[in-house]
Structures are given as C-alpha cells and as structure tokens.
Write a protein that holds these residues in place. Structure first.
Motif: not given
Ligand code: ZN
Ligand code: ZN
Ligand code: ZN
Length: 474
Positions: A230-237, A250-255
């Motif tokens: 769960h990536h807190f800054p963008c909320g992606y899980m 690396i977060c696939p949503k916010c990079r």
């Molecule tokens: Zn993210």
C-alpha cells in the motif's frame, strides 16, 4: 498356585545363537519353538535378531492365556535398535549374562504377572476369534501388567498412533486396534484420560494427511502468494510484483521510489494467485489430501480420533478375572432388533413429521436408564450373566414389532412406542421397571437404580430437542 510354586522360576530362551542364550535356561531355536511349550515356563527370553518379532507375535496372538500373557524379555547384548512399539509389547530388555542374574533383576515382574495369570480362569469367550475374545484378551493383558495402556506416536503407521499392547493381539488390519478400544470403552470396561486428538480421513481413517492452501475458485493447490503493498502518498495498493523495477520498489501509479516501510508504504496483507485459473484472492481455502487413499477432503468433513491413556474400570477388572464381557446391548441385539442411533433419529424425525401433519399424537418416546448397571455387574461377578439374560428377556417381552429400540450407551435405551399414548406408555413402563427391579431385589441385597422419562410426540419440536428434553433432569 502359591508363591512357592514359582521357585525355581523356569525361563525358556528362544534363540538361534547358542552363545546368546540366557545362560543356564532351557533353550529352543526359533524354527523349533512351539508357543504352547510356554505353558511350562514362567517367562520367555527372545534373542534380538531376524525373526524375533515373529516369535513375539506368535506368543501374543496365541489363544491360550498361559501363553499370550507370559512375560517376554528381549536379550539384546549388542544394543540392537528397538523402536518404541517393539519395546512396548515386551516386559523388559536384558543385556546378557547368566540366568541367575536375570532372575534376580526381574523376579518381581515375572512373579507378579504369573500371579495374575493364575487368577484367571480359562474363558470360552477368550478362544473365539471375534471381538469378545479379543476384548477378554485385551483386558486381561492390562490387568496382568498393572499399568495403563498408552498410545504411542507411530510414524510407521498411517494412523499416526498405536496402542502396541492392543495392536499386537490382532491379526490383520491395524485399524482394528481402535475398533477394539472403542468396543472396550463403550462397554465401560476401560476409562481414559486425554492424550491427543488427530484428524483422520473420512474414507479410510488414515491420519496421513496433507493440508494445503487452495484456490477459492477452482480448488487447485497450485497457487502462489506475495505481499500486498500500500503506497501512502498516492493510495495505490497492489501486489509486490507491480512495484519491483530492477532492485528498487517503484510505485506503478505515481512513479515514486518507495522508501521506508511504515513511513511511506506498508505491507497490509498477502495476495494469492492461482496458477491454473489466474484468480486472485486474499483468503485461500484449505483442504486435506489423504496420502493413503488419495481422496481430497474438506477440513469440516474430516473425522477425529481421540487418543487416551486407558486403565480398567471396576467392571473391567471383574471381567478380566471372570473372562466374561457382559453387554446389555449385545444380549438384547441377539433377542430383538436394535437399531443404530442414526437410524433411530431418522425414524423419529419421520414420526414427528407424521404427527405434525395429521395433528394427532399417539406416539411416545421413552428414555430408560440403568444408572448403576456396571456397578451391579461388578458386584455380581459370574452370577451377572444369568441376571442379564433375565433383564433382556423382560425387555424383549415388553417391545412390540412396531416399536423402535436403540442404545445411547450401554446403560441408556431409547424406545419409540408408536400408536401408544403417553398414559399407556407410562403404565407399560411402570410394569417393566417393576418387573426388572423385582428380579434384582428378589435375589440380591444390592439395588438397581432404574428410571425412565417419557414424552408424547406433538410434532412441534425437532428430534434433537426432543432427545435433549428427555435427557434433562435424569
Ligand atoms: Zn504511488
Ligand atoms: Zn484457480
Ligand atoms: Zn484416506
């Protein structure tokens, strides 16, 4: 037989190696050994080596109590490895040396067991190959060894545990040891304290089970799992594999790079993916594959076996001495049709349904309890067989063809009296209990505690509530 008869103790050494006989004892080779010759001896000493297990089995499975109950020692000079099961069916191990020394060390055990054997009368049931014969052998074994019987963990068996002293008596399928234990416990001959509880296969009773996590969609065990991130800054899980880029996360949503667990991201749970149907899920199912028979079983369908350490009850002690295993159930079964509790419940259910539909109750269910039946048998000793027969005759006389009879246990009976009002049922039951009580008070000073409770079926309650109501305030 008095203690003096045991001097000198006679020991038979069974061995193929003359140098490894118990020094000074009579000796016989394994090939020439006839178990019946043990009648003339107080103990056997078997030398460790090929064939020693067969000798032990031939002795323990013999029908003659002067043979199968005799103490057996293992002469194990070179420290051959004996599994726990093997040790459990013996009365001791000997390191070698002269017979005098052996007798000195083991005299108390040998004399003790032989004193018990001398108390037993040969019983007709003992020689029968059926469950009664085995039951008598088993309780005599426990009695003569003065020790509770213990289940041991037994990795060589698909049943995971074994009662060696019981198992060794039985030729054929090892599962019969548990059937025999149940037989003894149901008849109040042995009582146990809890040791362990094992799952077993509902098809073959094996406890060799492989529990696996499975796909909730297609039940395949071919699934893999990974952490959810769960990536807190963008909320992606998503699963961890979505985040892995070379050696970094690396977060696939916010990079953004993921830095510190607990600070900018978390691993809240796991995700499972099925390799067969590609379904993703967070809570896998579980099933059990029986390694023995190959069937797959849902956990809630598995059976349990409770392993206990068993000792004889007072009734078991009395039965060991007399060689007679009493059973109200078996006696009654020989005279009238007795159904299983499962069948009783099915018929009771149908009867409740019938009463509900036709709105008139002419059926009564009765629970009859022989409260101290086991105590009575114990006090009566060998006279109890005749009394049991008379009681059975009274019950058989009371039951009509249309009635249904089942046992909850050896002292509790259920009757389903069809087309019988509760007042008529009470009249009949009063007569029956009076006649049975009279049988006992006429002949004996000990009283039987006999009671019954009856209920008219009114069609409003399911069978299990009816049975519960009957069992209350016994
Ligand atoms: Zn993210
Ligand atoms: Zn699947
Ligand atoms: Zn199985």
């Amino acid at each position: 037989m008095t203690h003096d008869d045991f001097v000198p103790l006679r020991v038979l050494s069974i061995t193929d190696n003359p140098h490894e006989a118990a020094g000074g004892a009579d000796r016989v080779s394994i090939a020439a050994f006839d178990p019946l010759t043990l009648r003339q001896y107080h103990a056997a000493v078997v030398t460790f080596g090929p064939g020693y297990r067969d000798v032990v089995k031939r002795i323990r499975r013999h029908d003659d109590l002067q043979v199968y109950l005799k103490p057996i020692f293992l002469l194990n000079t070179h420290g051959g490895e004996i599994i726990e099961y093997g040790r459990a069916v013996l009365d001791g191990e000997v390191q070698g040396g002269a017979i005098d020394r052996f007798l000195k060390d083991h005299e108390a055990v040998i004399t003790g067991i032989n004193t018990h054997i001398a108390q037993f009368t040969s019983a007709p049931q003992e020689h029968a190959a059926h469950q009664y014969g085995l039951a008598v052998k088993a309780i005599r074994f426990i009695h003569s060894r003065n020790n509770p019987i213990q289940p041991i963990r037994f990795p060589k068996s698909i049943y995971a545990y074994s009662y060696p002293f019981i198992d060794i008596l039985i030729t054929g399928n090892h599962y019969q040891q548990f059937t025999l234990i149940d037989f003894l416990e149901n008849r109040n001959l042995i009582e146990g304290t809890f040791v362990d509880r094992v799952h077993c296969c509902s098809f073959c009773y094996a406890s060799f089970l492989n529990f696996r996590e499975i796909c909730v969609n297609c039940q395949s065990p071919n699934i893999s799992n990974e952490d959810l991130i769960h990536h807190f800054p963008c909320g992606y899980m998503g699963p961890e594999s979505d985040f892995i880029r070379t050696s970094k996360l690396i977060c696939p949503k916010c990079r953004k790079n993921l830095k510190h667990i607990g600070v900018d991201f978390d691993r809240p749970s796991q995700v499972f993916t099925c390799s067969v149907c590609t379904h993703s899920f967070q809570e896998p199912g579980v099933d059990a594959l029986c390694v023995n028979c190959g069937k797959t079983i849902a956990p809630e369908k598995l059976l349990y076996r409770t392993l206990k350490e068993f000792k004889l009850t007072p009734l078991g002690e009395a039965s060991a001495l007399s060689g007679i295993v009493y059973s109200l159930q078996e006696e009654l079964r020989d005279n009238i049709e007795v159904v299983s509790m499962d069948k009783f419940n099915v018929v009771l259910n149908l009867e409740i349904e019938r009463v509900r539909r036709y709105k008139k109750s002419l059926s009564t269910i009765v629970r009859l309890v022989f409260d101290n039946y086991a105590d009575l048998l114990t006090q009566l000793g060998s006279a109890s067989t005749a009394l049991s027969r008379q009681i059975v005759a009274e019950i058989a006389d009371f039951v009509r063809n249309t009635d249904l009879v089942a046992f909850i246990d050896d002292r509790t009976l259920l009757f389903l009296l069809t087309e019988t009002s509760i007042s008529n049922a009470k009249i009949a039951m009063d007569r029956l209990t009076k006649r049975i009580t009279a049988l006992i008070t006429e002949n004996l000073s000990v009283g039987l505690k006999l009671s019954y409770k009856s209920l008219a079926l009114d069609g409003t309650r399911p069978y299990n509530e009816v049975l519960k109501e009957l069992a209350a305030h016994e």
